[in-house]
Write an enzyme that holds these catalytic residues in place. Structure first.
Site, mmCIF file in Angstrom:
data_model
loop_
_atom_site.group_PDB
_atom_site.id
_atom_site.type_symbol
_atom_site.label_atom_id
_atom_site.label_comp_id
_atom_site.label_asym_id
_atom_site.label_seq_id
_atom_site.Cartn_x
_atom_site.Cartn_y
_atom_site.Cartn_z
ATOM 1 N N GLU A 72 79.849 62.413 -31.186
ATOM 2 C CA GLU A 72 78.223 63.085 -30.815
ATOM 3 C C GLU A 72 77.216 62.792 -31.501
ATOM 4 O O GLU A 72 77.244 63.008 -32.874
ATOM 5 C CB GLU A 72 78.962 64.585 -29.595
ATOM 6 C CG GLU A 72 79.892 64.205 -29.624
ATOM 7 C CD GLU A 72 79.375 64.049 -27.580
ATOM 8 O OE1 GLU A 72 78.399 63.849 -27.848
ATOM 9 O OE2 GLU A 72 80.496 63.837 -27.227
ATOM 10 N N ARG A 90 81.743 74.335 -16.374
ATOM 11 C CA ARG A 90 81.488 74.011 -14.975
ATOM 12 C C ARG A 90 83.663 74.507 -15.165
ATOM 13 O O ARG A 90 83.596 75.106 -13.471
ATOM 14 C CB ARG A 90 82.398 72.505 -15.376
ATOM 15 C CG ARG A 90 82.451 72.227 -13.868
ATOM 16 C CD ARG A 90 82.517 70.617 -13.570
ATOM 17 N NE ARG A 90 83.551 69.674 -14.574
ATOM 18 C CZ ARG A 90 85.177 70.037 -15.128
ATOM 19 N NH1 ARG A 90 85.118 70.383 -13.174
ATOM 20 N NH2 ARG A 90 86.040 69.719 -15.094
ATOM 21 N N CYS A 140 83.026 71.901 -26.349
ATOM 22 C CA CYS A 140 82.572 71.278 -27.431
ATOM 23 C C CYS A 140 81.497 70.989 -27.353
ATOM 24 O O CYS A 140 80.737 71.039 -28.806
ATOM 25 C CB CYS A 140 83.436 70.153 -27.097
ATOM 26 S SG CYS A 140 84.991 69.522 -26.426
ATOM 27 N N HIS A 163 84.409 63.247 -30.293
ATOM 28 C CA HIS A 163 85.574 63.248 -28.510
ATOM 29 C C HIS A 163 85.644 61.877 -28.081
ATOM 30 O O HIS A 163 85.957 61.112 -28.574
ATOM 31 C CB HIS A 163 84.346 63.678 -27.236
ATOM 32 C CG HIS A 163 84.073 64.451 -26.748
ATOM 33 N ND1 HIS A 163 82.714 64.354 -26.597
ATOM 34 C CD2 HIS A 163 85.075 65.635 -26.436
ATOM 35 C CE1 HIS A 163 82.361 65.953 -25.809
ATOM 36 N NE2 HIS A 163 83.671 66.929 -25.661
HETATM 37 N N1 PCA Z 1 87.435 69.048 -25.049
HETATM 38 C C1 PCA Z 1 86.410 69.985 -23.828
HETATM 39 C C2 PCA Z 1 86.948 70.953 -24.890
HETATM 40 C C3 PCA Z 1 88.254 71.260 -25.503
HETATM 41 C C4 PCA Z 1 88.773 70.133 -25.796
HETATM 42 O O1 PCA Z 1 89.069 69.844 -26.120
HETATM 43 C C5 PCA Z 1 84.651 69.870 -23.959
HETATM 44 O O2 PCA Z 1 84.665 69.002 -24.067
HETATM 45 O O3 PCA Z 1 84.623 70.397 -24.088
#
Ligand code: PCA
Length: 213
Positions: free
Chosen positions: A78, A88, A141, A165
């Site tokens: 990111e 959501r 996240c 991610h």
């Molecule tokens: N993914 C979520 C929150 C926790 C996770 O592992 C997100 O992408 O916001």
């Protein structure tokens, strides 16, 4: 160098989260850096309080957080966190903020402060698909991407932080036809490569990670 690596617990009805599972598999040192592993709850604010406590306890140089992005096909590093919570789905405590700032006294956004291009390049050099992401969403996240930077800027100047991610595991998509996934051992290798790049990169490399949309 000391690196605090955080992984989220399962959320959204999934029995497992590859984030904490891959973090648990990391070795205790990478490229000479000490790795401290921390599970955090998929909960607005409580996730940040857990990280804040760990920063005070361990005094890491870098905080790198890992989260699942179900549906993304590759490892995504990111670029930015925005000052907006828009859930959501409810978090694991049932909170569902809509268009609420992460920190009311914070700026609109923070860029992460890890070398995102070098991280992507080093993951790809291990033959693992990876790319830059220009949005971490508006769920927990992004909240952590933004919130850790704000905590660091206001309380622990000089520390660096970033967010990665990761896709679903194959076992999470057996009944989701067409949904991409990545085996846990590859995800773990990708995180090692990303951390190696953080440790060894003085100034980020200039290669494009842009998107036209
Ligand atoms: N993914 C979520 C929150 C926790 C996770 O592992 C997100 O992408 O916001």
């Amino acid at each position: 160098m000391k690196i605090l690596v955080t992984g989220f617990d399962p959320f959204g009805g999934e029995p497992i989260n590859p984030a904490i599972e891959s973090v648990k598999l990391l070795p205790d040192t990478i490229a000479g850096a000490e790795i401290i592993k921390l599970e955090i709850p998929t909960v607005f604010h409580r996730s940040l309080q857990t990280i804040d406590k760990a920063i005070a306890q361990y005094d890491p140089d870098v905080i790198l957080s890992i989260g699942q992005a179900g549906g993304r096909p590759d490892i995504t590093v990111e670029r930015i966190g925005i000052n907006c919570d828009d859930g959501r789905i409810p978090d694991n405590d049932g909170n569902q903020p809509i268009d609420v700032p992460v920190f009311a006294d914070g700026p609109a956004a923070y860029f992460v402060t890890v070398p995102i291009k070098a991280m992507v390049a080093n993951i790809q050099s291990k033959q693992i698909p990876a790319s830059i992401s220009n949005t971490a969403g508006t769920y927990v996240c992004n909240h952590v991407t933004y919130g850790v930077r704000h905590i660091v800027e206001t309380k622990y100047p000089g520390k660096r932080s970033g967010f990665i991610h990761i896709p679903y595991l194959p076992q999470q998509v057996v009944d989701k036809k067409g949904m991409p996934s990545m085996p846990l051992d590859l995800i773990e290798k990708a995180l090692e490569a990303a951390i190696e790049a953080i440790v060894t990169t003085k100034e980020d490399i200039k290669i494009t990670g842009g998107a036209t949309h």
